[in-house]
Design an enzyme around this catalytic site. Structure first.
Site, PDB file in Angstrom:
ATOM      1  N   ASN A   1       4.244 -26.189   2.805  1.00 18.17           N
ATOM      2  CA  ASN A   1       4.039 -25.351   3.988  1.00 18.17           C
ATOM      3  C   ASN A   1       2.758 -25.723   4.711  1.00 18.17           C
ATOM      4  OD1 ASN A   1       3.393 -23.752   1.506  1.00 18.17           O
ATOM      5  ND2 ASN A   1       2.850 -22.100   2.877  1.00 18.17           N
ATOM      6  N   ASP A   2       1.757 -24.865   4.761  1.00 24.44           N
ATOM      7  CA  ASP A   2       0.643 -25.057   5.693  1.00 24.44           C
ATOM      8  C   ASP A   2      -0.098 -26.383   5.547  1.00 24.44           C
ATOM      9  OD1 ASP A   2       1.373 -22.399   5.598  1.00 24.44           O
ATOM     10  OD2 ASP A   2      -0.647 -21.618   5.324  1.00 24.44           O
ATOM     11  N   PRO A   3      -0.455 -27.006   6.683  1.00 25.69           N
ATOM     12  CA  PRO A   3      -1.429 -28.096   6.633  1.00 25.69           C
ATOM     13  C   PRO A   3      -2.785 -27.498   6.271  1.00 25.69           C
ATOM     14  CG  PRO A   3      -1.011 -27.485   8.928  1.00 25.69           C
ATOM     15  CD  PRO A   3      -0.055 -26.678   8.075  1.00 25.69           C
TER      16      PRO A   3
ATOM     17  N   SER B   1      -4.303 -21.533   1.424  1.00 24.81           N
ATOM     18  CA  SER B   1      -4.770 -22.361   2.541  1.00 24.81           C
ATOM     19  C   SER B   1      -6.256 -22.273   2.817  1.00 24.81           C
ATOM     20  CB  SER B   1      -3.996 -21.989   3.801  1.00 24.81           C
ATOM     21  OG  SER B   1      -2.697 -22.499   3.684  1.00 24.81           O
TER      22      SER B   1
END
Ligand SMILES: *[C@@H]1O[C@H](CO)[C@@H](O)[C@H](O)[C@H]1NC(C)=O
Ligand SMILES: *[C@@H]1O[C@H](CO)[C@@H](O)[C@H](O)[C@H]1NC(C)=O
Ligand SMILES: *[C@@H]1O[C@H](CO)[C@@H](O)[C@H](O)[C@H]1NC(C)=O
Ligand SMILES: *[C@@H]1O[C@H](CO)[C@@H](O)[C@H](O)[C@H]1NC(C)=O
Ligand SMILES: *[C@@H]1O[C@H](CO)[C@@H](O)[C@H](O)[C@H]1NC(C)=O
Length: 618
Positions: free
Chosen positions: A56-58, A118
Site C-alpha cells: 500500500n502506501d509509498p 507509514s
C-alpha cells in the site's frame, strides 16, 4: 540491530527460500501463486509493484547521493493487508527501473512490535537521511519512531537502525524525554522563547497562541487519540532553527495535523495548536505539507519559505479513501497554515487525482529541482481475487507536481524519464472527427502505451447549457457515460478496448455553456464497460477542468498499462487514474480508439502514441 530483528530477517529469508523450493517441487496451485505473475494479464509493465504480495502506501521517498529510494508498506506474508506490516525497499537511478532490496523496518521492539506503519524521510543537515514512522506498540497504540541508515557510505542504504530513544513521539508524552533531560543546547534553544531563562518548562507546554477550536471539542485538549495518531510527514526547518513535523489525527469528527517541534530531530515537543484542522473531515492520514513556487514550475526544498512561495497541505481522508489538498499561506510566526480564500477545505475540495489514488507522498528531488509525487493505486477487485493472483497494489507513475500559473491549483505530469520507455511511435495527422465516428489507432501495443493528443472544438456555440445544480463532476460522469450522445462531446479515447467494443475504458471530454457565458469542461473516466467481469468496482470518475476552450486546445495524455489507465487532462490540470480488469481486451486483444460521440465534429489537432517498453521493476 537486535538479535530479535536478525531472527526476523532470517525468517524472512527462509520464507523466500521456502517458496522457491516449493515452486520447483510443490503442487501446481503454489506454483501458480508465486511463479507466474509475469504472465498474468493485470500485472503492470512500467508501474511500480513488488514481485508478489500486498503493497500500500509509498513511504519515505527520497534521493540520497544521486540514488532514488522508495520504501513502501508491504505484507511479506500474503496478498492482503495485515497490521504487522513492514517497510520494503527498492532503489533506482531514474525512478523508472527499480532494484529490490531487503525490507528495512519490520516489527521488532515494544514500540513497533505490532507493525511498522507509514512515515517519511527527511534529509538532515550534512545530507544525513532520517525516517520517522508510526509504530504500533505492544499496547496497540500508535507511536512515532525514528530510524537512521547504519552506514552512510553504503549508497543503497540497505540497513537502518532504530533509535534507542524510540518512541520519540507518543500519544500522551508519557514516554517522551522530559525537558530536564534535554542536553543544554536544546534547553537553551527552547528557553530562548521564554523571558526567564531559569524556568525549566515542561514538555508539551511551549508558549503558543491558544487553540480555540480544539478546546471546544474536548475536555482535555492535550489528549491524543492513540488509535488515530499516525503517518509523520517530512520535516521542515524554520528560520528559527526549529524542525517541524505534522502527524495525522482526529478529535471527534475534526481532522487535525498535529504539529511537533524539535531542535535536534530526536527530542520532540508538541505545539499548543495543530498546524491545521478542519471540521467534519474525520481522520487525516498521510498529511503532506510542502512549499510551491508562485513564479516557476519547479520544486522547492521542503524547508524553503519566503517571497514567491505558497504552501500546500494534502490529507488522505480515512473515512472516504480520498485525498484533498488546499493551497495557502504558512505563517511561521504563529506556526499555522491558512488555506487561501476559495481553497475549499473539505470533501468538495481539490484532489491530486480524481480516480483511485491514496496515501500519496511527495519528496523534493534536489538533483532535478522538482517535487515528485508518489501515490498508491488500490485494486478494484475483491480480496479473494487478490489472493488468487497473489498480489495487490500498484504505485501510480511518479509525477512532477507544481503550482499552476493561475495559483489556484496544482499541475502534475509524469516525470520525463518515463519517456525513455517509449518505442514504436505512431502519429496521426490533424483530422476532423465527425460526430458519431471512431478511429482505431493501429501500430502500437494498446495494452502498454503512452498516448498524447489534443482536440480543437470549432463550433462552441452549439454547447449544451450547463445546469448549475451539476456541482459534482463524478455524478455527472456517471450519468453521462460515453454512450450518452451530447452536442460537444463526449470525445476522447477508448483504451483497453476489445475488438468488438464489448469492453473499453473511455476517457473523454464534454463542453457545456454556463449562464455567465463561460464554458465548462468536464473530463470523465468511464469504467462502466471496462470489464465483462461484474464483480469489479466500475465507479465512474470525473473532474471539471480549468481550461478555456475558446483560447486553449484541450489536451489528454493517458498512460495505459494492462490494468491501469492513468489520464492527465488539460496538460496535467486534472488527473484521473482508473484500475480496470478487462477479460477480452488483454495483451494482443487490446485495442485503442479515438472517438467522438457528439452531434458536433471535433478536430484532432495532434496525436502521438507510443508502445511502451517494459521497465525493470523489482
Ligand atoms: C533542504 O534545505 C535544508 C536546509 O538548508 C538542508 O539541510 C537539506 O539538506 C535540504 N534538503 C534537501 C532534500 O535538499
Ligand atoms: C559501509 O559501506 C561501504 C560501501 O558499501 C563499505 O565499503 C563499508 O565496508 C561499509 N562499512 C561498514 C562498517 O559496513
Ligand atoms: C498516558 O500516560 C499514562 C501514564 O502517564 C498511561 O497510564 C496511559 O496509558 C497513557 N495513555 C496513552 C494513550 O498513551
Ligand atoms: C512506554 O515505555 C514502556 C517501557 O519501555 C513500554 O512498555 C510502553 O509501551 C511505552 N508506552 C508508550 C506509549 O510508548
Ligand atoms: C481498496 O479496494 C478494496 C476493493 O475494491 C476496497 O474494499 C477498499 O476499501 C479499498 N481501500 C482503499 C483505502 O481505497
Amino acid at each position: 540491530m537486535s538479535p530479535s530483528s536478525s531472527a526476523i530477517i532470517s525468517l524472512l529469508l527462509c520464507y523466500f527460500c521456502l517458496f522457491y523450493l516449493l515452486q520447483s517441487s510443490e503442487s501446481s496451485s503454489i506454483t501458480d501463486y508465486y511463479s507466474s505473475e509475469d504472465d498474468q494479464p493485470y500485472r503492470t509493465a512500467y508501474h511500480f509493484q513488488p514481485p508478489r504480495n500486498w503493497m500500500n502506501d509509498p513511504n519515505g521517498p527520497m534521493i540520497y547521493e544521486g540514488l532514488y529510494h522508495l520504501f513502501y508498506q508491504y505484507n511479506p506474508k500474503g496478498a492482503v493487508w495485515a497490521s504487522d506490516i513492514v517497510w520494503a525497499h527498492s532503489t533506482s537511478k531514474d525512478l523508472i527501473n527499480w532494484i529490490p532490496r531487503e525490507p528495512v523496518l519490520y516489527p521488532s521492539q515494544h514500540y513497533d512490535i505490532n507493525g511498522c506503519w507509514s512515515g517519511s524521510a527527511t534529509i538532515l543537515p550534512g545530507g544525513k537521511p532520517a525516517v520517522l514512522y508510526t509504530g504500533i506498540n505492544a499496547e496497540n497504540q500508535q507511536v512515532q519512531n525514528i530510524a537512521f541508515p547504519k552506514n552512510l557510505s553504503d549508497p543503497y542504504l540497505e540497513e537502518w537502525v532504530k533509535s534507542p530513544l524510540n518512541p520519540v513521539i507518543d500519544p500522551n508524552g508519557s514516554n517522551m524525554t522530559d525537558a530536564s533531560s534535554f542536553d543544554s543546547p536544546t534547553i537553551d534553544y527552547y528557553t530562548n522563547d521564554h523571558q526567564d531563562k531559569n524556568i525549566a518548562f515542561p514538555m508539551n507546554n511551549l508558549p503558543e497562541p491558544n487553540l480555540i477550536e480544539m478546546v471546544q471539542s474536548t475536555s482535555d485538549p492535550d489528549m491524543i487519540d492513540a488509535s488515530n495518531f499516525r503517518d509523520p510527514s517530512t520535516g521542515w526547518l524554520g528560520p528559527d532553527g526549529r524542525w517541524r513535523v505534522i502527524i495525522g489525527s482526529k478529535r471527534g469528527k475534526r481532522g487535525i495535523a498535529i504539529l511537533y517541534w524539535s531542535k535536534d530531530f530526536i527530542h520532540w515537543v508538541k505545539a499548543k495548536q495543530p498546524l491545521h484542522s478542519a471540521e467534519d473531515t474525520g481522520m487525516w492520514e498521510c498529511p503532506d505539507f510542502f512549499p510551491v513556487s508562485t513564479i516557476a514550475p519547479v520544486g522547492l526544498n521542503t524547508s524553503v519559505d519566503g517571497p514567491n512561495v505558497k504552501h500546500v497541505l494534502k490529507v488522505s481522508l480515512f473515512d472516504n479513501s480520498k485525498e484533498y489538498y488546499t493551497t495557502g499561506t504558512y505563517d511561521y510566526a504563529k506556526d499555522v497554515y491558512v488555506p487561501n480564500k476559495g481553497s475549499i477545505d473539505d470533501i468538495f475540495g481539490l484532489r491530486f487525482d480524481y480516480g483511485k489514488f491514496y496515501a500519496s507522498k511527495t519528496f523534493f528531488d534536489s538533483a532535478k529541482n522538482r517535487r515528485v509525487l508518489w501515490g498508491w493505486i488500490n485494486e478494484s477487485s475483491s480480496a479473494d481475487d487478490d489472493i488468487k493472483k497473489g498480489w495487490s497494489g500498484i504505485q501510480a507513475a511518479p509525477r512532477a507536481i507544481w503550482l499552476d500559473k493561475s495559483g489556484k491549483h496544482l499541475v502534475q505530469w509524469p516525470i520525463t524519464e518515463l519517456e525513455t520507455l517509449r518505442t514504436g511511435h505512431v502519429d496521426m495527422p490533424s483530422k476532423l472527427l465527425d460526430g458519431g465516428s471512431t478511429v482505431e489507432v493501429l501500430g502500437l501495443t494498446a495494452s502498454q502505451a503512452d498516448v498524447e493528443m489534443s482536440f480543437k472544438v470549432t463550433n462552441l456555440e452549439k454547447a449544451e447549457k450547463f445546469d448549475p445544480s451539476w456541482t459534482n463532476a463524478e455524478d455527472l460522469c456517471a450519468r453521462k457515460v460515453a454512450t450518452v450522445k451530447g452536442e460537444i462531446g463526449p470525445f476522447g479515447i477508448m483504451a483497453l478496448a476489445s475488438k468488438g467494443l464489448e469492453e473499453y475504458t473511455a476517457i473523454f471530454f464534454r463542453i457545456f455553456k454556463a449562464n455567465n457565458n463561460k464554458y465548462v469542461v468536464l473530463m470523465c473516466s468511464d469504467q462502466s464497460r471496462s470489464s465483462l467481469d461484474d464483480s469489479t468496482d466500475k465507479a465512474n470518475y470525473g473532474v471539471f477542468l480549468d481550461v478555456d476552450p475558446t483560447k486553449e486546445k484541450l489536451s489528454l495524455r493517458t498512460l495505459i498499462d494492462h490494468s491501469i489507465v492513468e489520464s492527465f487532462g488539460g496538460e496535467g490540470k486534472g488527473c484521473i487514474t482508473a484500475r480496470v480488469y478487462p477479460t477480452m481486451a488483454i495483451g494482443d486483444g487490446a485495442h485503442l480508439h479515438v472517438f467522438n460521440n457528439a452531434a458536433e465534429a471535433v478536430r484532432i489537432s495532434s496525436f502521438s502514441g507510443w508502445s511502451m517498453n517494459k521497465a525493470q521493476i523489482n
